[in-house]
Write a protein that holds these residues in place. Structure first.
Motif, PDB file in Angstrom:
ATOM      1  N   VAL A 148       1.122  -1.145   0.036  1.00 50.89           N
ATOM      2  CA  VAL A 148       0.055  -0.053  -0.017  1.00 50.89           C
ATOM      3  C   VAL A 148       0.820   1.444   0.024  1.00 50.89           C
ATOM      4  O   VAL A 148       1.447   1.821   1.230  1.00 50.89           O
ATOM      5  N   THR A 149       1.228   1.719  -1.190  1.00 46.90           N
ATOM      6  CA  THR A 149       2.249   2.772  -1.312  1.00 46.90           C
ATOM      7  C   THR A 149       1.586   4.133  -1.928  1.00 46.90           C
ATOM      8  O   THR A 149       2.462   4.744  -1.565  1.00 46.90           O
ATOM      9  N   SER A 150       0.443   4.187  -2.245  1.00 50.35           N
ATOM     10  CA  SER A 150      -0.020   5.714  -3.094  1.00 50.35           C
ATOM     11  C   SER A 150      -1.181   5.955  -2.185  1.00 50.35           C
ATOM     12  O   SER A 150      -2.253   5.195  -2.188  1.00 50.35           O
ATOM     13  N   VAL A 151      -1.191   6.555  -1.189  1.00 48.65           N
ATOM     14  CA  VAL A 151      -2.196   6.608  -0.086  1.00 48.65           C
ATOM     15  C   VAL A 151      -2.491   8.219   0.341  1.00 48.65           C
ATOM     16  O   VAL A 151      -1.575   9.231   0.242  1.00 48.65           O
ATOM     17  N   HIS A 152      -3.643   8.259   0.253  1.00 46.28           N
ATOM     18  CA  HIS A 152      -4.112   9.618   0.984  1.00 46.28           C
ATOM     19  C   HIS A 152      -4.357   9.432   2.495  1.00 46.28           C
ATOM     20  O   HIS A 152      -5.503   8.912   2.901  1.00 46.28           O
ATOM     21  N   TRP A 153      -3.617   9.626   3.269  1.00 41.52           N
ATOM     22  CA  TRP A 153      -3.613   9.088   4.584  1.00 41.52           C
ATOM     23  C   TRP A 153      -4.532   9.792   5.630  1.00 41.52           C
ATOM     24  O   TRP A 153      -5.143   9.052   6.521  1.00 41.52           O
ATOM     25  N   ASP A 154      -5.004  10.845   5.456  1.00 43.24           N
ATOM     26  CA  ASP A 154      -5.812  11.660   6.316  1.00 43.24           C
ATOM     27  C   ASP A 154      -7.137  11.641   5.547  1.00 43.24           C
ATOM     28  O   ASP A 154      -7.525  12.776   5.231  1.00 43.24           O
ATOM     29  N   GLY A 155      -8.098  10.580   5.271  1.00 41.69           N
ATOM     30  CA  GLY A 155      -9.204  10.545   4.584  1.00 41.69           C
ATOM     31  C   GLY A 155     -10.422  10.966   5.253  1.00 41.69           C
ATOM     32  O   GLY A 155     -11.126  11.455   4.600  1.00 41.69           O
ATOM     33  N   ALA A 156     -10.322  10.787   6.352  1.00 39.57           N
ATOM     34  CA  ALA A 156     -11.614  11.018   7.225  1.00 39.57           C
ATOM     35  C   ALA A 156     -12.843  10.613   6.751  1.00 39.57           C
ATOM     36  O   ALA A 156     -14.030  11.156   6.775  1.00 39.57           O
ATOM     37  N   GLN A 157     -12.809   9.316   6.230  1.00 39.68           N
ATOM     38  CA  GLN A 157     -13.837   8.690   5.454  1.00 39.68           C
ATOM     39  C   GLN A 157     -13.390   7.064   5.944  1.00 39.68           C
ATOM     40  O   GLN A 157     -12.454   6.814   5.561  1.00 39.68           O
ATOM     41  N   THR A 158     -14.599   6.463   6.235  1.00 38.66           N
ATOM     42  CA  THR A 158     -14.207   4.793   6.456  1.00 38.66           C
ATOM     43  C   THR A 158     -14.152   4.098   5.301  1.00 38.66           C
ATOM     44  O   THR A 158     -15.076   4.316   4.468  1.00 38.66           O
ATOM     45  N   GLY A 159     -13.112   3.508   5.147  1.00 33.56           N
ATOM     46  CA  GLY A 159     -13.140   2.494   3.930  1.00 33.56           C
ATOM     47  C   GLY A 159     -13.081   0.983   4.313  1.00 33.56           C
ATOM     48  O   GLY A 159     -12.545   0.889   5.551  1.00 33.56           O
ATOM     49  N   TYR A 160     -13.618   0.203   3.671  1.00 35.15           N
ATOM     50  CA  TYR A 160     -14.077  -1.217   4.476  1.00 35.15           C
ATOM     51  C   TYR A 160     -12.813  -2.291   3.442  1.00 35.15           C
ATOM     52  O   TYR A 160     -13.168  -2.302   2.380  1.00 35.15           O
ATOM     53  N   ILE A 161     -12.218  -3.138   4.241  1.00 35.19           N
ATOM     54  CA  ILE A 161     -11.619  -4.114   3.870  1.00 35.19           C
ATOM     55  C   ILE A 161     -11.896  -5.648   4.280  1.00 35.19           C
ATOM     56  O   ILE A 161     -12.173  -5.801   5.279  1.00 35.19           O
ATOM     57  N   SER A 162     -12.374  -6.215   3.138  1.00 40.18           N
ATOM     58  CA  SER A 162     -12.825  -7.713   3.122  1.00 40.18           C
ATOM     59  C   SER A 162     -11.792  -8.647   3.781  1.00 40.18           C
ATOM     60  O   SER A 162     -10.670  -8.437   3.787  1.00 40.18           O
ATOM     61  N   GLY A 163     -12.412  -9.857   4.115  1.00 40.39           N
ATOM     62  CA  GLY A 163     -11.484 -10.948   4.223  1.00 40.39           C
ATOM     63  C   GLY A 163     -11.084 -11.551   2.932  1.00 40.39           C
ATOM     64  O   GLY A 163     -11.270 -10.816   1.968  1.00 40.39           O
ATOM     65  N   PRO A 164     -10.471 -12.720   2.931  1.00 41.11           N
ATOM     66  CA  PRO A 164      -9.981 -13.139   1.435  1.00 41.11           C
ATOM     67  C   PRO A 164     -11.377 -13.303   0.478  1.00 41.11           C
ATOM     68  O   PRO A 164     -12.415 -13.612   0.858  1.00 41.11           O
ATOM     69  N   GLY A 165     -10.783 -12.835  -0.693  1.00 37.48           N
ATOM     70  CA  GLY A 165     -11.898 -13.080  -1.860  1.00 37.48           C
ATOM     71  C   GLY A 165     -12.326 -11.823  -2.625  1.00 37.48           C
ATOM     72  O   GLY A 165     -12.018 -10.727  -2.015  1.00 37.48           O
ATOM     73  N   ASP A 166     -12.804 -11.837  -3.491  1.00 37.40           N
ATOM     74  CA  ASP A 166     -13.359 -10.984  -4.446  1.00 37.40           C
ATOM     75  C   ASP A 166     -14.930 -10.566  -4.078  1.00 37.40           C
ATOM     76  O   ASP A 166     -15.746 -11.377  -4.082  1.00 37.40           O
ATOM     77  N   GLU A 167     -15.283  -9.225  -3.415  1.00 39.57           N
ATOM     78  CA  GLU A 167     -16.463  -8.930  -3.081  1.00 39.57           C
ATOM     79  C   GLU A 167     -17.001  -7.822  -3.996  1.00 39.57           C
ATOM     80  O   GLU A 167     -17.712  -7.071  -3.500  1.00 39.57           O
ATOM     81  N   THR A 168     -16.200  -7.648  -4.921  1.00 40.19           N
ATOM     82  CA  THR A 168     -16.656  -6.356  -5.808  1.00 40.19           C
ATOM     83  C   THR A 168     -18.106  -6.030  -6.039  1.00 40.19           C
ATOM     84  O   THR A 168     -18.690  -5.026  -6.519  1.00 40.19           O
ATOM     85  N   MET A 169     -18.573  -7.202  -6.540  1.00 38.78           N
ATOM     86  CA  MET A 169     -19.971  -7.507  -6.888  1.00 38.78           C
ATOM     87  C   MET A 169     -21.145  -7.624  -5.870  1.00 38.78           C
ATOM     88  O   MET A 169     -22.206  -8.050  -6.102  1.00 38.78           O
ATOM     89  N   ALA A 170     -20.702  -7.674  -4.596  1.00 44.07           N
ATOM     90  CA  ALA A 170     -21.401  -7.763  -3.330  1.00 44.07           C
ATOM     91  C   ALA A 170     -22.023  -6.603  -2.995  1.00 44.07           C
ATOM     92  O   ALA A 170     -21.648  -5.473  -2.937  1.00 44.07           O
TER      93      ALA A 170
END
Length: 416
Positions: A149-171
């Motif tokens: 994770v190298t290209s980051v806007h560190w102070d986003g003030a917005q929650t991003g959600y990270i899944s467990g293993p697998g592709d959840e893009t169409m969930a």
């Protein structure tokens, strides 16, 4: 996949070279990417170091609407190729959930996957998705391989959600294994531009980035400007927030210095008419004894002003209006902390000299005097306690809203 990634890059670049794509797209949302830092700075970076076989879903409130969208992903600070397995876009319904009727896969040169070379950004293909101004859009990204994770806007003030293993893009929704308040890889959302639409780039540091605002509230002062533009007769003026917390005019640190990133952060957007710049307090506050980077040389007011002059000249060279913003009070910033040397009376004299030049210079096309808006009426060198988030530097939610309400929109969008 490499061929697909390069094809998508070529598809994005070629029309621009022909002079066609800039007339078609406008940036409706942005988050400035920057490299990670490590032990050289006292603040923790806060974003995960790697992701792999995981889906990242990020929510962004756009400024102007349209009939089509495309997302822009950044590997601009990566040193290795970045593989996108799948990606999608949808309208957010809150949290990690999206409206399934709006959920659309993204492609890259016609392929569902792509590889972004080191140092590059990647535009997705356009997708049909009607959006209204101020809509919340969810962009999901599946990373099949272990990815730094190298290209980051560190102070986003917005929650991003990270899944467990697998592709959840169409969930339609998924249970997040973890969350982040940083923006990872996603740097822009663009929509098809209406004929007379224009963009305003807000170029700044943490005060424009919304530090201390309530997360997930869209409480940054440019967010309030976006709302005012929609309500007060400017529905096709996009707000592009290219601020980065910790940024400086002259020196790298948290993010790349303003002189270096001007081309990427301002000129890299289509249809920009105006750049609004509020930056320089970190140039003044960071160096020196008991500050953030005590080994850095301490700039003079003339040094900071010279940086401003360079950026004004570059803006005018490209036909952009430049609006200068005064630096807000910072007496006793970080008082009681190891970095309390951020403020000294000598540094206050530099801030006042920079502000005097901002107010009096004739090269800028407009002025926003936030110093006067947030100062304590009983002690103008200090931030108003009603607007102080507690560190004596950053406004709170009420402060950011008051700042935006005080702006004359004719300064940003001159009457025709």
């Amino acid at each position: 996949m490499l061929a697909a990634g390069l094809a998508a890059l070529a598809a994005a670049v070629a029309p621009c070279a022909a002079g066609a794509a800039e007339a078609q797209w406008i940036t409706t949302w942005a988050a400035t990417p920057a490299p990670r830092w490590a032990e050289e700075l006292p603040a923790p970076f806060g974003a995960p170091e790697t992701l792999g076989d995981q889906t990242l879903r990020q929510i962004a409130r756009i400024s102007v609407g349209g009939d089509q969208l495309r997302a822009v992903f950044s590997n601009e600070y990566g040193t290795r190729p970045m593989t996108i397995g799948k990606a999608s876009v949808a309208l957010s319904t809150g949290g990690s959930a999206v409206d399934p009727a709006t959920l659309k896969p993204l492609t890259f040169g016609g392929s569902p996957s792509a590889v972004i070379p080191p140092g590059a950004r990647l535009y997705s293909d356009p997708v049909d998705l009607a959006t209204k101004p101020l809509s919340s859009v969810a962009v999901s990204l599946y990373l099949p391989k272990k990815t730094g994770v190298t290209s980051v806007h560190w102070d986003g003030a917005q929650t991003g959600y990270i899944s467990g293993p697998g592709d959840e893009t169409m969930a339609a929704d998924f249970k997040a294994d973890s969350t982040t308040k940083s923006r990872l890889f996603l740097s822009q959302i663009q929509t098809n531009a209406k004929p007379d639409s224009t963009a305003i780039v807000f170029f700044g540091d943490s005060i424009t980035d919304g530090a201390c605002s309530t997360p997930d509230s869209n409480g940054r002062w440019p967010d309030h400007i976006a709302e005012r533009l929609q309500k007060e007769g400017h529905p096709d003026v996009a707000v592009v927030n290219e601020a980065y917390s910790g940024d400086r005019v002259l020196t790298n640190g948290m993010g790349t210095n303003a002189l270096s990133r001007f081309d990427m952060s301002v000129l890299g957007h289509p249809r920009v008419s105006t750049v609004v710049m509020m930056m320089g307090i970190n140039d003044i506050g960071w160096p020196g004894k008991d500050a953030i980077t005590p080994g850095d040389p301490e700039p003079s007011a003339d040094d900071v002003i010279a940086g401003y002059k360079q950026i004004i000249d570059r803006a005018h060279e490209h036909g952009l209006r430049f609006v200068a913003v005064t630096l807000t009070p910072f007496v006793d910033t970080f008082k009681g902390l190891p970095t309390s040397g951020y403020y000294t009376p000598e540094k206050e004299q530099i801030r006042e000299a920079v502000n005097a030049w901002i107010r009096s210079n004739k090269t800028a096309d407009g002025l926003i005097d936030f110093d006067k808006i947030v100062e304590d009426p009983n002690n103008p060198k200090r931030i108003n306690p009603a607007y102080d988030c507690g560190d004596h530097l950053h406004p709170n939610d009420a402060g950011y809203k008051a700042m935006a309400q005080a702006v004359d929109l004719n300064t940003l969008v001159p009457a025709k």
